[in-house]
Design an enzyme around this catalytic site. Structure first.
Site, PDB file in Angstrom:
ATOM      1  N   ARG A 132      12.271   7.062   1.826  1.00  0.00           N
ATOM      2  CA  ARG A 132      11.153   7.259   0.911  1.00  0.00           C
ATOM      3  C   ARG A 132      11.670   7.883  -0.386  1.00  0.00           C
ATOM      4  NH1 ARG A 132       5.969   5.647  -0.041  1.00  0.00           N
ATOM      5  NH2 ARG A 132       4.430   7.301   0.006  1.00  0.00           N
TER       6      ARG A 132
ATOM      7  N   THR B  60       3.938  -3.152  -2.313  1.00  0.00           N
ATOM      8  CA  THR B  60       4.757  -2.948  -1.077  1.00  0.00           C
ATOM      9  C   THR B  60       5.130  -4.272  -0.412  1.00  0.00           C
ATOM     10  OG1 THR B  60       3.533  -0.939  -0.710  1.00  0.00           O
ATOM     11  CG2 THR B  60       4.694  -1.781   1.195  1.00  0.00           C
TER      12      THR B  60
ATOM     13  N   THR C  13       8.648  -0.257  -0.895  1.00  0.00           N
ATOM     14  CA  THR C  13       7.569  -0.301  -1.882  1.00  0.00           C
ATOM     15  C   THR C  13       7.975   0.283  -3.230  1.00  0.00           C
ATOM     16  OG1 THR C  13       5.349   0.580  -2.339  1.00  0.00           O
ATOM     17  CG2 THR C  13       6.689   1.861  -0.836  1.00  0.00           C
ATOM     18  N   VAL C  14       7.351  -0.262  -4.279  1.00  0.00           N
ATOM     19  CA  VAL C  14       7.405   0.418  -5.576  1.00  0.00           C
ATOM     20  C   VAL C  14       6.021   1.013  -5.861  1.00  0.00           C
ATOM     21  CG1 VAL C  14       9.333  -0.813  -6.636  1.00  0.00           C
ATOM     22  CG2 VAL C  14       7.035  -1.806  -6.766  1.00  0.00           C
TER      23      VAL C  14
ATOM     24  N   GLY D  65      -0.057  -2.898   1.850  1.00  0.00           N
ATOM     25  CA  GLY D  65      -1.477  -2.914   1.469  1.00  0.00           C
ATOM     26  C   GLY D  65      -2.091  -1.543   1.321  1.00  0.00           C
TER      27      GLY D  65
HETATM   28  N1  LIG Z   1       3.101   3.408  -1.553  1.00  0.00           N
HETATM   29  C1  LIG Z   1       2.095   3.110  -0.590  1.00  0.00           C
HETATM   30  C2  LIG Z   1       1.951   1.641  -0.333  1.00  0.00           C
HETATM   31  C3  LIG Z   1       1.751   0.884  -1.625  1.00  0.00           C
HETATM   32  C4  LIG Z   1       1.085  -0.465  -1.459  1.00  0.00           C
HETATM   33  O1  LIG Z   1       0.934  -0.959  -0.342  1.00  0.00           O
HETATM   34  N2  LIG Z   1       0.719  -1.025  -2.590  1.00  0.00           N
HETATM   35  C5  LIG Z   1      -0.167  -2.147  -2.662  1.00  0.00           C
HETATM   36  C6  LIG Z   1      -0.379  -2.424  -4.126  1.00  0.00           C
HETATM   37  S1  LIG Z   1      -2.044  -2.375  -4.547  1.00  0.00           S
HETATM   38  C7  LIG Z   1       0.395  -3.392  -2.054  1.00  0.00           C
HETATM   39  O2  LIG Z   1       1.563  -3.681  -2.141  1.00  0.00           O
HETATM   40  N3  LIG Z   1      -0.472  -4.162  -1.439  1.00  0.00           N
HETATM   41  C8  LIG Z   1      -0.133  -5.406  -0.820  1.00  0.00           C
HETATM   42  C9  LIG Z   1       0.050  -6.485  -1.796  1.00  0.00           C
HETATM   43  O3  LIG Z   1      -0.221  -6.335  -2.979  1.00  0.00           O
HETATM   44  O4  LIG Z   1       0.474  -7.529  -1.369  1.00  0.00           O
HETATM   45  C10 LIG Z   1       2.411   3.833   0.716  1.00  0.00           C
HETATM   46  O5  LIG Z   1       3.571   4.164   0.953  1.00  0.00           O
HETATM   47  O6  LIG Z   1       1.473   4.069   1.466  1.00  0.00           O
END
Ligand SMILES: N[C@@H](CCC(=O)N[C@@H](CS)C(=O)NCC(=O)O)C(=O)O
Length: 604
Positions: free
Chosen positions: A148, A416, A434-435, A507
């Site tokens: 992380r 992510t 993830t970013v 997500g």
């Molecule tokens: N940094 C977060 C996770 C970040 C995340 O999941 N971001 C969303 C962006 S809104 C994502 O990638 N969603 C799935 C996608 O867009 O395909 C964590 O560690 O809990």
């Protein structure tokens, strides 16, 4: 007003366009009905009307989101008997399988596939980000890697108090990246092939490829801010229009960076020129990242945590992931006789939502372990008896958030990726990187091609929900070298040491709930693709809404309303959370990637 990251928490809450949604996908028991490519363009007028009525100010963004034509590939179940790789793109799944074919193991394949996704789905992950992974040796030993991002040494608890958006966009949003250190540690401990040979395929890819469907969709959704930004538009809109599906995209600087890392190892990032460039870019963008932060970065290795329900050992990563919350939910569901859960039964569905609400309350007690004054409440989450007691607090109707006793802070006052790999010997890697928000902090280091994360937003800012609408927890303030709370939950399931399932997802706040629901469907006998494609439900206590993906029977949702739930339904095609899973069935490996993100798995 900054709008780019709003959809992460917003779009599942979009008002339901019921006349259009009806009949799209009615029955959870028949996932095939959900599998047709569908257009969401018809939703546009209705949704915009609803949004205008609700007074939303970021309709441009939503127009881009909703006007996009049908975007999903059909779901695909990959089958093989030697190895399988489930990533977000067909190219990266195939690239991972190629490493297995060459004699590499799951750890080798994970290095290549993760770097590949960082090239292709740069909106989700990359070496400017970080994550967690669970590894299984062929003999069944499970260990966890925490790579992380950490808060820079100059971070302090109230650094975003007056300007919460700085945690999302710009240099201050960037925490010390961990992805490369994590991949290096995975390779050192478990890899068998040469590092160079594992990194070079991604470096080659970065020289140029044709924009696939999902990247085209994300670019289209993000085009307003990209076109406004000279640095990003020079790359992603070279002729003044945003790159579209099939156009050639190139990342020459990133290709060079990966090639240098292939030749010289990860020290060029943590101690050398590449890191210097990243630090300079972060600082120029208002950040506090320092060379010493990169130099002192280290991967945390442990055994993760597990629970045993119905004779199954379910393993996941430890704090600060939400894996332990998922174990709490499994223990509570087990007590309610809901493993497997039946989502088409109103009583079971209600109880599942209630367990999730208790889960989100427990999540507020989590933080980065070394920074907790008292770890007892956090550890209690893993106590089976505690989960069982909570399960017995579930009543016929739902309750307001206080009932679930979260430790929210200030409530009263105030990209992510996931990949799953199984090799020929039963070695497994299930890894989430993830970013954070799409394209991270929107800071691009042009020298190295690295996109800097905005993981600082996963810390809590008193009185302000984060990108995912999660309310702040008092144990999750930024502190020097602390790791922010995460919703990730890489998972491996075994019975008597025998590998059964490996999965994980992306997500935001929906990650561990999506992983859990997929797992429950698998335990109910669905193949991984059907389990992934089944519509999901989500309730994170705040905002006080249960959101359903389209596909649940409307009578079921009506039943939930009668039990006091404030329900909303959103289009499955929006692709808000995505799961990648592999199931072992005899000598067959069944692998699937989420069609919500146009994922395609590969096996041989
Ligand atoms: N940094 C977060 C996770 C970040 C995340 O999941 N971001 C969303 C962006 S809104 C994502 O990638 N969603 C799935 C996608 O867009 O395909 C964590 O560690 O809990």
């Amino acid at each position: 007003m900054v709008t780019e990251h709003l959809p992460c928490k917003l779009w599942p809450l979009l008002p339901r366009a019921s006349p259009v949604m009806k009949g799209l996908c009615k029955d959870v028991e028949k996932p095939d009905e959900c599998r047709k490519k569908r257009s969401n363009t018809k939703l546009l007028p209705l949704l915009l009307l609803s949004l205008a009525a609700a007074g939303y100010t970021y309709s441009n963004f939503l127009i881009n989101l909703l006007s996009w034509p049908p975007h999903r590939y059909d779901p695909f179940l990959a089958k093989g008997s030697n190895g399988a790789v489930a990533t977000e793109t067909e190219t990266c799944s195939e690239m991972g399988v190629e490493i297995l074919r060459k004699g590499g193991n799951a750890a080798d394949s994970a290095v290549t596939s993760t770097l590949c996704i960082g090239v292709m789905n740069m909106f989700s992950s990359g070496i400017g980000g970080g994550g967690f992974a669970l590894h299984r040796t062929p003999s069944g030993n499970i260990s966890s890697l925490n790579f992380r991002e950490t808060a820079p040494g100059a971070a302090y608890p109230y650094m975003f108090y007056n300007s919460p958006l700085d945690a999302q966009l710009g240099g201050l949003a960037t925490a010390t990246p961990g992805e490369l250190a994590g991949l290096h540690a995975l390779h050192q401990e478990h890899g068998s092939m040469d590092w160079f040979d594992l990194v070079m395929p991604a470096a080659e890819l970065a020289k140029g490829w044709a924009v696939p469907k999902e990247l085209a969709r994300r670019l289209n959704i993000s085009k307003d801010w990209i076109l406004r930004d000279a640095v990003w538009s020079e790359w992603l809109a070279p002729n003044g229009t945003i790159l579209a599906e099939g156009d050639r995209i190139e990342r020459p600087a990133y290709a060079k960076t990966l090639e240098t890392i292939a030749k010289h190892g990860v020290d060029v990032f943590y101690k050398g020129d590449i890191g210097d460039s990243v630090v300079e870019t972060a600082v120029n963008a208002g950040g506090i990242l320092a060379k010493s932060d990169l130099e002192s970065y280290s991967v945390v290795k442990d055994k993760g945590y597990s629970t045993n329900v119905r004779g199954l050992d379910i393993h996941t990563c430890g704090f600060p992931t939400s894996g332990p919350v998922m174990l709490f939910m499994l223990n509570a569901l087990n007590e309610l006789d809901l493993i497997p859960a039946r989502f088409n039964n109103p009583d079971s569905l209600h109880k599942f939502i209630e367990v999730m609400k208790f889960g989100f309350a427990e999540r507020t007690r989590i933080g980065d372990e070394p920074f907790m004054n008292d770890t007892a409440p956090m550890m209690n989450i893993l106590n089976k008896t505690y989960a069982e007691e909570r399960a017995h607090q579930i009543t016929e109707k739902t309750h307001t958030w206080q009932y679930y006793e979260p430790d929210f802070e200030g409530k009263d006052t105030h990209g992510t990726t996931h990949l799953t790999i199984v090799d020929d010997d039963g070695g497994v890697v299930t890894l989430t990187s993830t970013v954070n928000g799409w394209f991270g902090s929107h800071v691009l280091d042009t020298q190295t091609g690295i996109i800097l994360n905005n993981e600082m937003d996963d810390f809590s800012i008193p009185g302000h929900p984060n990108l995912f609408g999660l309310w702040p927890s008092p144990y999750n303030h930024p502190e020097p070298f602390k790791r922010p709370l995460s919703s990730t939950a890489p998972t491996i399931v075994q019975r008597n040491g025998e590998l059964l399932v490996a999965l994980g997802g992306s997500g935001g706040s929906r990650i561990f709930g999506s992983v859990l629901q997929t797992l429950l469907h698998i335990l109910d006998g669905k193949d991984p693709s059907s389990a992934i494609e089944a519509p999901r439900v989500h309730d994170q206590l705040f905002p006080p809404v249960v959101s359903f993906e389209s596909g649940f029977r409307s009578s079921l949702i009506d039943e939930m309303k009668e039990r006091g739930h404030n329900t909303t339904v959103f289009d499955f095609n929006l692709g808000v959370a995505d799961v990648q899973a592999i199931v072992i069935e005899g000598d067959q490996l069944l692998a699937a990637s989420d069609s919500r993100k146009n994922g395609i798995a590969a096996a041989y």
